[in-house]
Design a protein around this motif. Sequence first.
Motif, PDB file in Angstrom:
ATOM      1  N   UNK A  48       0.837  -1.191   0.000  1.00  0.00           N
ATOM      2  CA  UNK A  48       0.000   0.000   0.000  1.00  0.00           C
ATOM      3  C   UNK A  48       0.881   1.253   0.000  1.00  0.00           C
ATOM      4  N   UNK A  49       1.952   1.200   0.804  1.00  0.00           N
ATOM      5  CA  UNK A  49       2.874   2.339   0.845  1.00  0.00           C
ATOM      6  C   UNK A  49       3.456   2.598  -0.533  1.00  0.00           C
ATOM      7  N   UNK A 106       0.967   4.125  -2.900  1.00  0.00           N
ATOM      8  CA  UNK A 106       0.668   5.504  -2.502  1.00  0.00           C
ATOM      9  C   UNK A 106       1.826   6.432  -2.831  1.00  0.00           C
ATOM     10  N   UNK A 137       4.096  13.344  -2.043  1.00  0.00           N
ATOM     11  CA  UNK A 137       3.854  14.336  -0.983  1.00  0.00           C
ATOM     12  C   UNK A 137       2.687  13.929  -0.110  1.00  0.00           C
ATOM     13  N   UNK A 138       1.596  13.496  -0.760  1.00  0.00           N
ATOM     14  CA  UNK A 138       0.422  13.103   0.011  1.00  0.00           C
ATOM     15  C   UNK A 138       0.731  11.873   0.849  1.00  0.00           C
ATOM     16  N   UNK A 139       1.482  10.935   0.279  1.00  0.00           N
ATOM     17  CA  UNK A 139       1.832   9.727   1.023  1.00  0.00           C
ATOM     18  C   UNK A 139       2.672  10.101   2.237  1.00  0.00           C
ATOM     19  N   UNK A 140       3.627  10.964   2.031  1.00  0.00           N
ATOM     20  CA  UNK A 140       4.503  11.411   3.109  1.00  0.00           C
ATOM     21  C   UNK A 140       3.675  11.999   4.260  1.00  0.00           C
ATOM     22  N   UNK A 141       2.764  12.903   3.913  1.00  0.00           N
ATOM     23  CA  UNK A 141       1.951  13.550   4.948  1.00  0.00           C
ATOM     24  C   UNK A 141       0.968  12.587   5.607  1.00  0.00           C
ATOM     25  N   UNK A 142       0.728  11.433   4.972  1.00  0.00           N
ATOM     26  CA  UNK A 142      -0.156  10.446   5.587  1.00  0.00           C
ATOM     27  C   UNK A 142       0.638   9.453   6.415  1.00  0.00           C
ATOM     28  N   UNK A 143       1.933   9.721   6.582  1.00  0.00           N
ATOM     29  CA  UNK A 143       2.736   8.858   7.440  1.00  0.00           C
ATOM     30  C   UNK A 143       3.394   7.692   6.728  1.00  0.00           C
ATOM     31  N   UNK A 144       3.422   7.706   5.409  1.00  0.00           N
ATOM     32  CA  UNK A 144       4.128   6.651   4.680  1.00  0.00           C
ATOM     33  C   UNK A 144       5.629   6.972   4.699  1.00  0.00           C
TER      34      UNK A 144
END
Lengths: 513, 346
Positions: free
Chosen positions: B215-216, B219, B225-232
């Motif tokens: 999933x990571x 994403x 950027x969105x993945x990073x901010x979601x904790x990936x």
Amino acid sequence: MTDIPNAKPDLGEVVLAARNVAKSYGQIHALKGVNFDIHRGQVTTLFGENGAGKSTLMKILSGVIQPTAGQIILDGAAVAFDNSTDARNRGISIIHQELSLAPNLSVRDNIFMGREIMGPGGVDFAEEERQTRKLMEGLEEDIDPLTPVEELRLGQQQIVEIARALSVDSRILIMDEPTSALSATEVEVLFKVIRDLKSKGVSIVYISHHLEEALQITDHAVVLRDGTMTAYAPRAEIDLEWFVRNMVGENYDLGSPPGGYGFGNVALSLRDVTVPDPKGADFNVVDRFSLDVRAGEVVCIYGLMGAGRTELLETVAGRLRASTGEVVLEGLEISHLTIAERIARGLALVPEDRQRDGLVQTMTVGQNLSLASIAAFTKGLFTQKKAEQALIEDSIRKVTVKTSGGGAAIGSLSGGNQQKVVIGKMLATNPRVIMLDEPSRGIDIGAKAEVFKLLAERAKQGLAVIYSTSEVGECLSIAHRIIVMHKGRISAEFDSTVSKEKIMAASGESVAA
Amino acid sequence: MSDTTISRAATPKASFSLGRLLLEGRAFFALIAIIAVFSFLSPNYLTVGNFLIMASHVAIYGILAIGMLLVILNGGIDLSVGSILALSGVMAGAMMQGIELQALGIILYPPVWAVVVLTCVLGALVGAVNGVLIAWFKVPAFVATLGVMYVARGVALLLTNGLTYNNLSGSADLGNTGFDWLGFNRLGGVPISVLVLAGIAVLAGLMLSRSAFGRWLYASGGNERAADLSGVPVRRVKITVYTLSGMLSAVAGLVLSSQLTSAGPTAGTTYELTAIAAVVIGGAALTGGRGTVRGTMLGAFVIGFLSDGLVIIGVSSYWQTVFTGAVIVLAVLMNSIQYGSRARKG
Ligand SMILES: Nc1ncnc2c1ncn2[C@@H]1O[C@H](COP(=O)(O)OP(=O)(O)OP(=O)(O)O)[C@@H](O)[C@H]1O
Ligand SMILES: [Mg+2]
């Protein structure tokens, strides 16, 4: 019903009209036979809840997409636009709800993309730059034409998008939520520009979820609901009562801050946080900022664009690094933790720019909603389908996302519903402290009330909320405490009984009479 | 389905549009078509024996392609796989010939299992160098892996002086026989290399569809950027995919040198392109975030079965190149039709 759709008094010549226009995406009927008129030199506002079909109708009128049925009538004759360039050549331009700029190109190049001014030796960059400067002056914005768009803040990008539409000199200008990222001052300027355009005979369509704002400039209003037109009225007949009756069916009172309980311990504490400019300029976007937020408390951070709110929140979330200062979450200094570790400890950020920072466009609605809480439904090596599905359905219900299900493509949602997904994703992490950066961008009144209710409920259970906004009204109806931020510092602090004017004055904003 | 859904219970009425089906299953249909045409042209094509031989050829590309898929899902590219393959083969060859420790005046002959493990570790290390360059030093993937491609190839040439290790079978006295097991042996009639490919494919498939890491990966390939901010942990994901790609290249290098019972420094030249082609034919998007192991496997088989088929019916190898190119272009064309139709909206 006194408002019979389309029984319109003729107030000026109709320049562009939709006749029985329908649009379907497979099983989904976004528009079901809509009639819509645009009058010369007047502003028509289109209201409607998220997913009602507003953007779809506007995209059809500007040639971006083609209708499945119905006709478009331009100056009395039926036309079919092949694409948006075709429509633009006939004098119709559109400001998209989701920005459509090329981030790597400069402001100038974005504005003239696809219709560069040619000189004897190729593109006449000097002339393009001059015109760009003039446009920026007209919008009273201090943006250098040569800055790459990716270096601009969201609101500034929206200004560029507006400038691009203005630069075409079109007869019909469609604005799909043009003010969603602008602060009050900038909205004033835009309205001045709109009045000016009107006087030159330009026809304007304006989409907004903000009644008071729209009432300042509109000549007509139309309400769209579930793909059909449900009401029409000229300006004189539009008031709050009309709006409530036709739009939402009930009077949503965004209410007042949740009360009847005491705050807990300090959940988040910022001590002298200083953040240097992320682009490397020689100043601090956040300057020795200190703030304590207690469990159960809702703190609103109000400020103009560029006050440093976004940078502050991104620093607390772990995206940016502070040069000095401490960030303490429930007694633990977290400056060295990664974003993931902060989320795991209960600190969540709902970012401002949903396209760039919020959503993964290649994933489904469900995968986006569950992205920040993968650990919650992973056992051993594998993710648990059932647990994930439960989490997704719960989120869809809580933030009222209008979708055919968790498996739908995220791009098939309307703008406001995409915003709800970003909010839902972070709420699903069960945070102890949540920071929301302009979360109401693009969501309708009903959804906003829903989100406020959710935040209030969670606050009562001990959630600490930091709510950043450039809408004073929102501060007053959710926050226990209002912090005004100006040039990276706290310029004033109020409790929830303060007046709008006082807040705005403290932000460095010229209060409109 | 949520109850806020307004009168739109998505009853996907079985409105099977033939075009849609053909488009989404294109790699599969292409494979069927290839098998049908060649079976018609040559009686030797459609036999179990031939299929197994072709499959063992596909194994090399297939293993590389799975590593490549991981990298491409991340929005990157790995041009170094062919060189890592050669370097690993050569290192394995050198170990089979014995490692001379001059200081002690002895020659070490590691057992085959140790050779295999060490080679995989080497491949993973080179891959990790790619990953670190890209994730930490922000070198564009194309450039970083291009550099590593040259360096790895160069080192392989230096180690061997441009020569090939020919005798890899080891000897019973030294206790290091069995290297040809990977390339020649069969289990239940199926070549070991094909089983290795199948095993890797199943593991990779499970990883992508069922694990948090999968999933990571999807994403961070779709929107970093969105993945990073979601904790990936986007950096960790990046380094991991290049490391895995390097390790799989080493596995492919072992299989290839075992099949050939020789290891040369020029092995695997342009294999990175074949691997990319397989991934693309399998429907993955080069921009990241979209693609499956199943598709990639089909892509590898399309390329392998096509080129072997052309050999069997006696078409010149020049035509093979032309055909392979045409298939790739066609595949990319269909990808853009498929993803282009999902209009972006706002
Ligand atoms: N490409 C698409 N595929 C499938 N459904 C779509 C697509 N585009 C729009 N829709 C659907 O059409 C409906 C209308 O969407 P539209 O974007 O016009 O809403 P809107 O009124 O602009 O809402 P908002 O206020 O949230 O911007 C929504 O239910 C949306 O899910
Ligand atoms: Mg919209």
